[in-house]
Design a protein around this motif. Structure first.
Motif, PDB file in Angstrom:
ATOM      1  N   VAL A  76       0.852  -1.180   0.000  1.00 32.56           N
ATOM      2  CA  VAL A  76       0.000   0.000   0.000  1.00 32.56           C
ATOM      3  C   VAL A  76       0.894   1.239   0.000  1.00 32.56           C
ATOM      4  O   VAL A  76       1.746   1.393   0.873  1.00 32.56           O
ATOM      5  CB  VAL A  76      -0.941   0.021   1.225  1.00 32.56           C
ATOM      6  CG1 VAL A  76      -1.692   1.347   1.301  1.00 32.56           C
ATOM      7  CG2 VAL A  76      -1.916  -1.139   1.158  1.00 32.56           C
ATOM      8  N   PHE A  79      -3.453   5.955   1.053  1.00 33.46           N
ATOM      9  CA  PHE A  79      -4.897   5.828   1.215  1.00 33.46           C
ATOM     10  C   PHE A  79      -5.440   7.239   1.294  1.00 33.46           C
ATOM     11  O   PHE A  79      -4.959   8.052   2.076  1.00 33.46           O
ATOM     12  CB  PHE A  79      -5.271   5.050   2.480  1.00 33.46           C
ATOM     13  CG  PHE A  79      -6.758   4.877   2.620  1.00 33.46           C
ATOM     14  CD1 PHE A  79      -7.388   3.776   2.072  1.00 33.46           C
ATOM     15  CD2 PHE A  79      -7.526   5.836   3.270  1.00 33.46           C
ATOM     16  CE1 PHE A  79      -8.773   3.622   2.178  1.00 33.46           C
ATOM     17  CE2 PHE A  79      -8.904   5.692   3.380  1.00 33.46           C
ATOM     18  CZ  PHE A  79      -9.530   4.584   2.835  1.00 33.46           C
ATOM     19  N   ASP A  94      -5.737   3.611  12.681  1.00 32.38           N
ATOM     20  CA  ASP A  94      -5.132   4.115  11.458  1.00 32.38           C
ATOM     21  C   ASP A  94      -3.733   3.542  11.321  1.00 32.38           C
ATOM     22  O   ASP A  94      -2.815   3.964  12.027  1.00 32.38           O
ATOM     23  CB  ASP A  94      -5.073   5.652  11.505  1.00 32.38           C
ATOM     24  CG  ASP A  94      -4.447   6.229  10.254  1.00 32.38           C
ATOM     25  OD1 ASP A  94      -4.925   5.922   9.148  1.00 32.38           O
ATOM     26  OD2 ASP A  94      -3.463   6.983  10.392  1.00 32.38           O
ATOM     27  N   SER A  95      -3.571   2.561  10.441  1.00 31.17           N
ATOM     28  CA  SER A  95      -2.230   2.023  10.229  1.00 31.17           C
ATOM     29  C   SER A  95      -2.117   1.345   8.873  1.00 31.17           C
ATOM     30  O   SER A  95      -3.097   0.841   8.323  1.00 31.17           O
ATOM     31  CB  SER A  95      -1.836   1.041  11.342  1.00 31.17           C
ATOM     32  OG  SER A  95      -2.626  -0.111  11.283  1.00 31.17           O
ATOM     33  N   THR A  96      -0.913   1.381   8.347  1.00 24.54           N
ATOM     34  CA  THR A  96      -0.572   0.660   7.132  1.00 24.54           C
ATOM     35  C   THR A  96       0.633  -0.199   7.470  1.00 24.54           C
ATOM     36  O   THR A  96       1.692   0.327   7.809  1.00 24.54           O
ATOM     37  CB  THR A  96      -0.224   1.627   5.982  1.00 24.54           C
ATOM     38  OG1 THR A  96      -1.327   2.503   5.763  1.00 24.54           O
ATOM     39  CG2 THR A  96       0.075   0.867   4.702  1.00 24.54           C
ATOM     40  N   ASP A  97       0.464  -1.511   7.416  1.00 22.91           N
ATOM     41  CA  ASP A  97       1.522  -2.450   7.763  1.00 22.91           C
ATOM     42  C   ASP A  97       1.850  -3.287   6.532  1.00 22.91           C
ATOM     43  O   ASP A  97       1.206  -4.307   6.277  1.00 22.91           O
ATOM     44  CB  ASP A  97       1.053  -3.332   8.928  1.00 22.91           C
ATOM     45  CG  ASP A  97       2.095  -4.335   9.378  1.00 22.91           C
ATOM     46  OD1 ASP A  97       3.131  -4.494   8.698  1.00 22.91           O
ATOM     47  OD2 ASP A  97       1.860  -4.990  10.414  1.00 22.91           O
ATOM     48  N   ASN A  98       2.828  -2.824   5.751  1.00 18.55           N
ATOM     49  CA  ASN A  98       3.202  -3.545   4.533  1.00 18.55           C
ATOM     50  C   ASN A  98       4.028  -4.790   4.804  1.00 18.55           C
ATOM     51  O   ASN A  98       4.222  -5.603   3.909  1.00 18.55           O
ATOM     52  CB  ASN A  98       3.956  -2.603   3.585  1.00 18.55           C
ATOM     53  CG  ASN A  98       3.009  -1.677   2.847  1.00 18.55           C
ATOM     54  OD1 ASN A  98       1.969  -2.103   2.360  1.00 18.55           O
ATOM     55  ND2 ASN A  98       3.357  -0.403   2.774  1.00 18.55           N
ATOM     56  N   LEU A 103      -4.076  -3.148   6.281  1.00 19.12           N
ATOM     57  CA  LEU A 103      -4.419  -1.732   6.200  1.00 19.12           C
ATOM     58  C   LEU A 103      -5.634  -1.497   7.084  1.00 19.12           C
ATOM     59  O   LEU A 103      -6.654  -2.176   6.924  1.00 19.12           O
ATOM     60  CB  LEU A 103      -4.747  -1.338   4.757  1.00 19.12           C
ATOM     61  CG  LEU A 103      -5.305   0.075   4.552  1.00 19.12           C
ATOM     62  CD1 LEU A 103      -4.217   1.117   4.814  1.00 19.12           C
ATOM     63  CD2 LEU A 103      -5.893   0.229   3.162  1.00 19.12           C
ATOM     64  N   LYS A 105      -8.133   1.637   8.503  1.00 19.51           N
ATOM     65  CA  LYS A 105      -8.514   3.039   8.393  1.00 19.51           C
ATOM     66  C   LYS A 105      -9.866   3.223   9.082  1.00 19.51           C
ATOM     67  O   LYS A 105     -10.763   2.399   8.949  1.00 19.51           O
ATOM     68  CB  LYS A 105      -8.613   3.494   6.937  1.00 19.51           C
ATOM     69  CG  LYS A 105      -7.282   3.516   6.220  1.00 19.51           C
ATOM     70  CD  LYS A 105      -6.361   4.571   6.796  1.00 19.51           C
ATOM     71  CE  LYS A 105      -4.994   4.553   6.169  1.00 19.51           C
ATOM     72  NZ  LYS A 105      -4.093   5.522   6.723  1.00 19.51           N
ATOM     73  N   VAL A 122      -7.381   3.243  -2.219  1.00 22.78           N
ATOM     74  CA  VAL A 122      -6.088   2.666  -1.876  1.00 22.78           C
ATOM     75  C   VAL A 122      -5.245   2.630  -3.137  1.00 22.78           C
ATOM     76  O   VAL A 122      -5.697   2.200  -4.177  1.00 22.78           O
ATOM     77  CB  VAL A 122      -6.236   1.215  -1.336  1.00 22.78           C
ATOM     78  CG1 VAL A 122      -4.891   0.653  -0.920  1.00 22.78           C
ATOM     79  CG2 VAL A 122      -7.231   1.144  -0.213  1.00 22.78           C
TER      80      VAL A 122
END
Length: 123
Positions: A76, A79, A94-98, A103, A105, A122
């Motif tokens: 990601v 967003f 709220d987090s983005t963990d690649n 993801l 939101k 996204v």
């Protein structure tokens, strides 16, 4: 014996009412959809997915989505919330963990929504 029967009936009624109260939130569940549902891409190329939410006729004022994706294949980049959404950026909302492919939101919709609405995009 009469008092015991009365207590048993009251306990049974209370249990049934409690079960019905727990079932109501399940009936009012919000659905989330991704568009397009499938994407053909080549390695290294970016693409966008629109995320829409639909509270199925109930009025909701906030939504939280969690999208799990294969981290070995996708990443990601960004967003972007749809119009009128107010982001909630507290930890856990709220987090983005690649690394793990998750993801999360969360946002509020001040006027409330009761039909399908674009939550965000996204990339």
């Amino acid at each position: 014996m009469k008092n015991y029967t009365k207590k048993l009936v009251m306990a049974s009624i209370t249990a049934v009412i409690g079960m019905l109260m727990l079932a109501v939130p399940v009936l009012a569940a919000t659905t989330a959809t991704l568009s397009p549902a499938t994407v053909n891409v080549t390695a290294g190329k970016q693409f966008n997915i629109a995320v829409s939410v639909n509270p199925q006729g109930s009025t909701n004022y906030a939504e939280k989505i969690e999208i799990n994706y294969p981290a070995g294949l996708l990443e990601v980049s960004t967003f972007t919330f749809g119009s009128n959404w107010m982001a909630l950026t507290q930890p856990g909302y709220d987090s983005t963990d690649n690394i793990n492919g998750i993801l999360i939101k969360t946002a509020g919709y001040p006027a409330g929504l009761s039909g399908a609405t674009v939550f965000g995009t996204v990339t």
